[in-house]
Motif scaffolding. Structure first.
Motif, PDB file in Angstrom:
ATOM      1  N   ALA A 136      -6.018 -15.020  -5.455  1.00  0.00           N
ATOM      2  CA  ALA A 136      -6.145 -14.853  -7.094  1.00  0.00           C
ATOM      3  C   ALA A 136      -7.062 -13.632  -7.107  1.00  0.00           C
ATOM      4  O   ALA A 136      -6.865 -12.897  -8.162  1.00  0.00           O
ATOM      5  N   VAL A 137      -8.011 -13.502  -6.452  1.00  0.00           N
ATOM      6  CA  VAL A 137      -9.003 -12.525  -6.492  1.00  0.00           C
ATOM      7  C   VAL A 137      -8.273 -11.414  -6.200  1.00  0.00           C
ATOM      8  O   VAL A 137      -8.476 -10.174  -6.767  1.00  0.00           O
ATOM      9  N   ASP A 138      -7.402 -11.187  -4.976  1.00  0.00           N
ATOM     10  CA  ASP A 138      -6.701 -10.072  -4.635  1.00  0.00           C
ATOM     11  C   ASP A 138      -5.726  -9.547  -5.842  1.00  0.00           C
ATOM     12  O   ASP A 138      -5.477  -8.408  -5.817  1.00  0.00           O
ATOM     13  N   ASP A 139      -5.225 -10.520  -6.476  1.00  0.00           N
ATOM     14  CA  ASP A 139      -4.253 -10.277  -7.473  1.00  0.00           C
ATOM     15  C   ASP A 139      -4.809  -9.649  -8.615  1.00  0.00           C
ATOM     16  O   ASP A 139      -4.049  -9.371  -9.811  1.00  0.00           O
ATOM     17  N   GLY A 140      -6.141  -9.631  -8.787  1.00  0.00           N
ATOM     18  CA  GLY A 140      -6.964  -9.157  -9.882  1.00  0.00           C
ATOM     19  C   GLY A 140      -6.939 -10.086 -11.145  1.00  0.00           C
ATOM     20  O   GLY A 140      -7.293  -9.803 -12.183  1.00  0.00           O
ATOM     21  N   ILE A 141      -6.739 -11.320 -10.891  1.00  0.00           N
ATOM     22  CA  ILE A 141      -6.578 -12.686 -11.988  1.00  0.00           C
ATOM     23  C   ILE A 141      -8.074 -13.081 -12.307  1.00  0.00           C
ATOM     24  O   ILE A 141      -8.483 -13.065 -13.407  1.00  0.00           O
ATOM     25  N   ILE A 142      -8.939 -13.165 -11.332  1.00  0.00           N
ATOM     26  CA  ILE A 142     -10.096 -13.432 -11.588  1.00  0.00           C
ATOM     27  C   ILE A 142     -10.977 -12.556 -10.576  1.00  0.00           C
ATOM     28  O   ILE A 142     -10.824 -11.817  -9.665  1.00  0.00           O
ATOM     29  N   GLU A 143     -12.243 -12.816 -10.927  1.00  0.00           N
ATOM     30  CA  GLU A 143     -13.549 -11.965 -10.050  1.00  0.00           C
ATOM     31  C   GLU A 143     -14.011 -13.261  -8.896  1.00  0.00           C
ATOM     32  O   GLU A 143     -13.965 -14.316  -9.336  1.00  0.00           O
ATOM     33  N   ASN A 144     -14.593 -12.661  -7.800  1.00  0.00           N
ATOM     34  CA  ASN A 144     -14.945 -13.620  -6.636  1.00  0.00           C
ATOM     35  C   ASN A 144     -16.303 -13.810  -7.022  1.00  0.00           C
ATOM     36  O   ASN A 144     -17.309 -13.283  -6.829  1.00  0.00           O
ATOM     37  N   GLU A 145     -16.231 -15.408  -7.437  1.00  0.00           N
ATOM     38  CA  GLU A 145     -17.584 -15.761  -7.667  1.00  0.00           C
ATOM     39  C   GLU A 145     -18.323 -16.726  -6.627  1.00  0.00           C
ATOM     40  O   GLU A 145     -19.324 -17.441  -6.436  1.00  0.00           O
ATOM     41  N   LYS A 146     -17.340 -16.591  -5.404  1.00  0.00           N
ATOM     42  CA  LYS A 146     -17.830 -17.154  -4.150  1.00  0.00           C
ATOM     43  C   LYS A 146     -18.133 -18.775  -4.230  1.00  0.00           C
ATOM     44  O   LYS A 146     -19.366 -19.276  -3.780  1.00  0.00           O
ATOM     45  N   PRO A 147     -17.270 -19.515  -4.729  1.00  0.00           N
ATOM     46  CA  PRO A 147     -17.484 -21.003  -5.026  1.00  0.00           C
ATOM     47  C   PRO A 147     -17.349 -21.695  -3.703  1.00  0.00           C
ATOM     48  O   PRO A 147     -17.779 -22.926  -4.007  1.00  0.00           O
ATOM     49  N   PHE A 148     -17.090 -21.238  -2.544  1.00  0.00           N
ATOM     50  CA  PHE A 148     -17.215 -22.044  -1.429  1.00  0.00           C
ATOM     51  C   PHE A 148     -18.018 -21.783  -0.594  1.00  0.00           C
ATOM     52  O   PHE A 148     -18.053 -22.345   0.825  1.00  0.00           O
ATOM     53  N   ARG A 149     -19.165 -21.152  -1.006  1.00  0.00           N
ATOM     54  CA  ARG A 149     -20.224 -20.972   0.121  1.00  0.00           C
ATOM     55  C   ARG A 149     -21.032 -21.950   0.362  1.00  0.00           C
ATOM     56  O   ARG A 149     -22.001 -22.035   1.414  1.00  0.00           O
ATOM     57  N   ARG A 150     -20.944 -22.925  -0.362  1.00  0.00           N
ATOM     58  CA  ARG A 150     -21.793 -24.202   0.005  1.00  0.00           C
ATOM     59  C   ARG A 150     -21.196 -25.202   0.528  1.00  0.00           C
ATOM     60  O   ARG A 150     -21.761 -26.434   0.814  1.00  0.00           O
ATOM     61  N   VAL A 151     -20.024 -25.259   0.948  1.00  0.00           N
ATOM     62  CA  VAL A 151     -18.910 -26.476   1.479  1.00  0.00           C
ATOM     63  C   VAL A 151     -18.744 -25.982   2.741  1.00  0.00           C
ATOM     64  O   VAL A 151     -18.625 -24.903   3.195  1.00  0.00           O
ATOM     65  N   TYR A 152     -18.295 -27.041   3.440  1.00  0.00           N
ATOM     66  CA  TYR A 152     -17.871 -27.176   4.913  1.00  0.00           C
ATOM     67  C   TYR A 152     -16.333 -26.465   4.998  1.00  0.00           C
ATOM     68  O   TYR A 152     -15.604 -26.978   4.460  1.00  0.00           O
ATOM     69  N   THR A 153     -16.104 -25.204   5.758  1.00  0.00           N
ATOM     70  CA  THR A 153     -14.935 -24.635   6.215  1.00  0.00           C
ATOM     71  C   THR A 153     -14.726 -24.565   7.566  1.00  0.00           C
ATOM     72  O   THR A 153     -13.842 -23.628   7.854  1.00  0.00           O
ATOM     73  N   GLY A 154     -15.600 -25.046   8.136  1.00  0.00           N
ATOM     74  CA  GLY A 154     -15.214 -24.873   9.720  1.00  0.00           C
ATOM     75  C   GLY A 154     -14.436 -25.947  10.307  1.00  0.00           C
ATOM     76  O   GLY A 154     -13.592 -26.702   9.764  1.00  0.00           O
ATOM     77  N   ILE A 155     -14.328 -26.132  11.813  1.00  0.00           N
ATOM     78  CA  ILE A 155     -13.511 -26.819  12.502  1.00  0.00           C
ATOM     79  C   ILE A 155     -14.119 -27.506  13.439  1.00  0.00           C
ATOM     80  O   ILE A 155     -14.774 -26.836  14.411  1.00  0.00           O
TER      81      ILE A 155
END
Length: 375
Positions: free
Chosen positions: A251-270
């Motif tokens: 959605a950020v790449d499509d220009g719909i929203i601006e990147n507010e980085k909402p995933f910076r505090r959650v776990y996205t590893g493996i």
């Protein structure tokens, strides 16, 4: 902003005339033979209102019935044309601050949580309207108050998370990416369940949906905690969050929203998982079971053993095996998931299972077992 336009004007003896454009006047300067400015005449041409962006204000319309809630609406003015967007937010007259044009929050008010949610929704709506306003103004093309209203209504209809994800999923299916579409659907259903159970304020007036620009760090942290409370492993938690992050970044790449980085505090590893393999004695027990009186279980056991002999081949890869995949005493196939080519030696155990079942006449007339024997 100042714009100079150099031209030659009849009646000036061929001397250059310079037009200076400002937001309020045209200044016409005539130059003499020495190149010096000798006079200037102002001409009013544009008003401040016609050059500015649309005006957007929050308004309150009290109910005609005493003691009933009134409605919040947005007033858009551009080029002296007034348009309104009526919201679903309702407050009492005592909760509206006319001087500041805001919803007032009482300290000991039982409606405090509701009012705070309404205020947050109004803030988000104003951000969307102002973003639309700036984009239309930056385009350099003429637009009206109706253009702002139409863009806002289109935005809130198309750019909910659910609608946007469903559009992505439909595109994946159209492109043959069925497995990926299934994982996205699973993530969408998980997030829908989370929103339904948690009664998030972001969904209060959105019919249970959530806007893409309402995805925040706080919301993602709450979703992570909700999954942990359900007993999901960290890899499962990360799996769903990574899919949501991929949708958000698109959605950020499509220009719909601006990147507010909402995933910076959650776990996205493996995380590395503990290998869970059956002991060899258990495999032997399964192989030696007498299931002759239960044909369905016997067939399921044989498929399990074939998968085991095929080095853990997935069921979908087994289902798509062809007789032509058996060449020179080996099974050669490509994984459906990754496209990786694998080569597995044909063994006597595989042949024993294959000999239990009638020959499949489709495709080649020779079944793989017979081919292996003849080699």
């Amino acid at each position: 902003m100042k714009v100079y336009i150099l031209s030659y004007k009849a009646g000036t003896g061929g001397l250059p005339v310079c037009f200076l454009l400002t937001p309020f006047f045209w200044f016409v300067f005539r130059y003499n033979d020495a190149g010096r400015r000798c006079c200037a005449c102002p001409y009013r041409c544009l008003t401040e209102k016609s050059l500015s962006m649309a005006s957007i204000k929050v308004k309150f319309r009290p109910s005609a019935v005493a003691g009933r809630e009134g409605k919040i609406y947005y007033q858009i003015i551009h080029d002296r044309k007034v348009r309104q967007i009526v919201s679903d937010y309702k407050v009492f007259s005592s909760e509206w601050d006319e001087k500041r044009s805001v919803v007032a929050v009482g300290v000991a008010d039982g409606r405090r949580a509701l009012i705070l949610a309404i205020r947050e929704h109004i803030r988000c709506d104003l951000e969307r309207l102002n973003k639309i306003n700036r984009r239309l103004d930056a385009s350099g093309l003429p637009y009206t108050a109706d253009s702002v209203v139409d863009e806002f209504n289109r935005y809130v209809c198309e750019y909910t998370l659910f609608n946007y994800m469903e559009m992505i999923i439909a595109g994946m299916r159209q492109n043959g990416r069925f497995r990926t579409s299934e994982t996205y659907t699973a993530a969408l259903m998980s997030f829908k369940k989370f929103l339904g159970e948690s009664n998030r304020k972001e969904c209060l007036y959105c019919g249970g949906e959530i806007m893409l620009d309402s995805i925040t760090t706080e919301l993602m942290e709450a979703y992570e905690a909700w999954q942990k409370n359900r007993g999901n492993s960290m890899n499962t938690v990360s799996f769903y969050i990574r899919i949501l992050r991929a949708v958000y970044n698109r959605a950020v790449d499509d220009g719909i929203i601006e990147n507010e980085k909402p995933f910076r505090r959650v776990y996205t590893g493996i995380d590395k998982t503990v290998k869970r393999a059956l002991p060899l004695q258990h495999i032997r027990k399964i192989k030696s079971l007498d299931l002759s009186l239960m044909p369905a279980l016997d067939y399921a056991r044989d498929m399990f053993m074939m998968s085991f002999y095929f080095r853990g081949m997935s069921f979908v890869d087994m289902a798509f095996l062809r007789k032509t995949d058996l060449r020179n005493g080996s099974i050669v196939y490509r994984r459906r998931k990754t496209g990786q080519q694998l080569n597995i030696k044909w063994t006597a155990e595989m042949q024993t299972i294959l000999d239990k079942y009638p020959e499949n006449k489709s495709g080649s007339s020779r079944k793989p077992g017979a081919y292996a024997k003849n080699r």
